[in-house]
Scaffold this motif. Structure first.
Motif, short mmCIF file in Angstrom:
data_model
loop_
_atom_site.label_atom_id
_atom_site.label_comp_id
_atom_site.label_asym_id
_atom_site.label_seq_id
_atom_site.Cartn_x
_atom_site.Cartn_y
_atom_site.Cartn_z
N ARG A 53 0.81 -1.23 0.00
CA ARG A 53 0.00 0.00 0.00
C ARG A 53 0.84 1.28 0.00
NH1 ARG A 53 -5.49 -0.79 1.11
NH2 ARG A 53 -6.04 -2.93 1.69
N PRO A 54 1.83 1.43 0.89
CA PRO A 54 2.63 2.66 0.83
C PRO A 54 3.47 2.76 -0.44
CG PRO A 54 3.51 1.13 2.47
CD PRO A 54 2.20 0.59 2.05
N VAL A 55 3.93 1.62 -0.96
CA VAL A 55 4.73 1.66 -2.20
C VAL A 55 3.89 2.18 -3.36
CG1 VAL A 55 6.00 0.26 -3.87
CG2 VAL A 55 6.24 -0.20 -1.44
N LEU A 56 2.65 1.72 -3.45
CA LEU A 56 1.76 2.15 -4.52
C LEU A 56 1.15 3.52 -4.26
CD1 LEU A 56 -0.12 -1.19 -5.31
CD2 LEU A 56 1.86 -0.22 -6.48
N GLN A 57 1.40 4.08 -3.09
CA GLN A 57 0.90 5.40 -2.71
C GLN A 57 -0.62 5.45 -2.72
OE1 GLN A 57 3.21 7.19 -5.97
NE2 GLN A 57 4.37 8.33 -4.43
N LEU B 12 2.77 5.86 -8.39
CA LEU B 12 3.35 4.60 -8.85
C LEU B 12 2.26 3.61 -9.24
CD1 LEU B 12 5.85 2.90 -9.37
CD2 LEU B 12 5.75 2.14 -6.98
N SER B 13 1.14 3.60 -8.54
CA SER B 13 0.05 2.68 -8.90
C SER B 13 -0.46 2.97 -10.31
CB SER B 13 -1.11 2.82 -7.91
OG SER B 13 -1.56 4.16 -7.83
N SER C 130 20.56 10.95 -5.16
CA SER C 130 20.88 10.11 -4.01
C SER C 130 19.66 9.50 -3.36
CB SER C 130 21.62 10.93 -2.95
OG SER C 130 20.81 12.01 -2.53
N ALA C 131 18.47 9.90 -3.78
CA ALA C 131 17.25 9.38 -3.16
C ALA C 131 16.37 8.76 -4.20
CB ALA C 131 16.51 10.51 -2.44
N PRO C 132 15.59 7.74 -3.88
CA PRO C 132 14.66 7.12 -4.82
C PRO C 132 13.65 8.13 -5.33
CG PRO C 132 14.90 5.80 -2.81
CD PRO C 132 15.57 7.09 -2.56
N SER C 133 13.28 7.98 -6.61
CA SER C 133 12.36 8.94 -7.22
C SER C 133 10.98 8.88 -6.63
CB SER C 133 12.28 8.68 -8.72
OG SER C 133 11.79 7.37 -8.96
N ARG D 66 9.39 -4.87 -10.03
CA ARG D 66 9.20 -3.42 -10.06
C ARG D 66 8.83 -2.90 -8.67
NH1 ARG D 66 9.38 1.08 -9.71
NH2 ARG D 66 8.66 2.76 -11.07
N ILE D 67 7.94 -3.61 -7.97
CA ILE D 67 7.56 -3.19 -6.63
C ILE D 67 8.65 -3.54 -5.62
CG2 ILE D 67 5.88 -3.56 -4.77
CD1 ILE D 67 3.75 -3.98 -6.90
N GLU D 68 9.27 -4.70 -5.79
CA GLU D 68 10.35 -5.12 -4.87
C GLU D 68 11.51 -4.13 -4.92
OE1 GLU D 68 14.31 -7.11 -4.26
OE2 GLU D 68 13.42 -6.33 -6.10
N LYS D 69 11.78 -3.58 -6.09
CA LYS D 69 12.87 -2.60 -6.22
C LYS D 69 12.62 -1.37 -5.38
CE LYS D 69 12.98 0.48 -9.28
NZ LYS D 69 12.74 1.93 -9.46
N GLU D 70 11.36 -0.93 -5.32
CA GLU D 70 11.03 0.27 -4.55
C GLU D 70 11.29 0.07 -3.06
OE1 GLU D 70 10.03 3.25 -5.65
OE2 GLU D 70 10.30 2.57 -7.71
#
Length: 414
Positions: free
Chosen positions: A35-39, A136-137, A301-304, A407-411
């Motif tokens: 849920r937080p990954v997909l925002q 991202l979702s 330096s930070a994830p997009s 794709r989700i695991e990478k985040e």
């Protein structure tokens, strides 16, 4: 066997829905909070979860998919048993009406939250905007739609069948000269291209983030020459069958351009899957495949996917002042890459313990990326095989299914 295009489209849609549920289920088993990954909490349509809140997201997706699958199976069975072609078409139309009605039902029943999240994502993908944030979702949903590109052209054939019920004289207008089908195939790529342009315009000028979004836009734009050249060849075939003489000096160069366009699009898309979508291809010296597009000197330096405020938090985390001793994931994120030992051509942080899965995914993705061009092209008449196009669509659904995992695991591993 009675398995017309109308039900092939529905079966592929059900397969994609079940695959998404399986994605969520397996990621949940791997202790990856989706849920937080997909925002999902940040979506404009976010509201309380009234789809059995105690259950996981994957359970509600599976339940909704089972309802839709039951309707599809019943419609297919009744159509197969129908005594006339007209009755089959009416039953097929009724199946589509019931399915669409279930998905758009406004009442808070039948897994309302899952349905509204799906519809909201479709609206944000289709409606053009260059200022609204891209979640991202929505990116994952748009990428799934690109895998269903040829299915959009098949839906046109289904619509023609339904039109023939009310206006039999209009059937001739449904003859595909290649151009209408090409526009439908290109639509998902145009949606995804618009998202990339949106992200590029909202990124800091000349930043690594802007370069990445621009390069991603090039990837989706490269699909249009493949589709256009295929449509040109399809139109030439139709005209040739009607007795119109074709000029070889036009078709031969067009085929050469098509080969070049396919090679660039397929190889570049595969490179993007591995280097950016999965963030693989790292070396122990610190170099990685993504450095071809975003050089290490300008890499962010930070994830997009994180807010800009996370940049400041990461600087503090490096100093260990804000990282508690029990926060193992945070320590892994900011551990220098050169001091880490990890499998060759993967990356320092992996959420799945079985590393062979990453290597298998890279190999399968390459093979299916190449195979998928057969379906996009009219030069290769795969549809002349028994259900050849359908099985290619199934393979593409599988490719996108495994792509979604990494794709989700990478985040979560950044």
């Amino acid at each position: 066997m009675y398995f017309p295009v109308a039900f092939q489209v529905l079966f592929l849609a059900q397969l994609a829905a079940l695959g998404w549920g399986a994605n969520l289920r397996i990621l949940s088993k791997a202790d990856i909070e989706v849920r937080p990954v997909l925002q999902l909490a940040q979506l404009p349509t976010a509201h309380r979860n009234d789809d059995r809140p105690d259950d996981g997201l994957h359970q509600n997706v599976f339940r909704l998919a089972r309802v839709l699958a039951a309707v599809t199976a019943a419609g297919w069975l009744l159509s197969a048993l129908a005594s006339s072609p007209a009755m089959r078409t009416w039953l097929t139309l009724l199946t589509y009406i019931v399915l669409v009605s279930i998905v758009v039902l406004p009442q808070r029943i039948l897994y309302h939250t899952v349905r509204m999240q799906f519809l909201g994502s479709l609206v944000r993908i289709v409606v053009p905007s260059m200022v609204k944030p891209v979640f991202l979702s929505d990116i994952i949903m748009a990428d799934i739609l690109t895998s269903c590109a040829r299915t959009f052209a098949d839906i046109r054939l289904v619509a023609c069948q339904f039109v023939s019920l009310a206006w039999p004289s209009e059937v001739s207008t449904c003859t595909d000269t290649g151009m209408v089908g090409a526009l439908l195939v290109a639509m998902p790529y145009a949606f995804r291209l618009r998202q990339c342009v949106n992200e590029y315009l909202n990124a800091a000028p000349a930043s690594a983030e802007a370069k990445r979004h621009f390069a991603n836009a090039v990837k989706y734009a490269s699909s249009f020459p493949v589709i256009c050249l295929s449509a040109m060849h399809r139109r030439a075939e139709i005209e040739a069958s009607s007795g119109v003489k074709q000029s070889g000096w036009i078709l031969r160069p067009a085929f050469g351009l098509w080969v070049l366009a396919v090679a660039f699009n397929s190889l570049y898309s595969y490179y993007w899957d591995v280097a950016f979508d999965w963030n693989l291809g790292h070396t122990r010296s610190g170099w990685k495949l993504a450095d071809f597009v975003v050089p290490p000197a300008s890499a962010s330096s930070a994830p997009s996917s994180l807010p800009r405020a996370a940049d400041e938090m990461s600087e503090l985390a490096v100093s260990r002042e804000l990282v508690t001793p029990g926060d193992a994931l945070a320590r892994d994120i900011y551990e220098p890459t050169t001091k880490r030992s990890f499998p060759r051509l993967l990356r320092p942080q992996l959420r799945f313990a079985r590393t062979w899965l990453y290597y298998a995914a890279m190999a399968i993705d390459f093979l299916l990326r190449i195979t998928w061009t057969m379906k996009l092209s009219s030069y290769i008449r795969i549809d002349q095989m028994a259900f050849g196009g359908f099985w290619l669509n199934v393979l593409e659904v599988y490719r996108r299914w495994q792509w979604t995992f990494l794709r989700i695991e990478k985040e979560t591993a950044l």
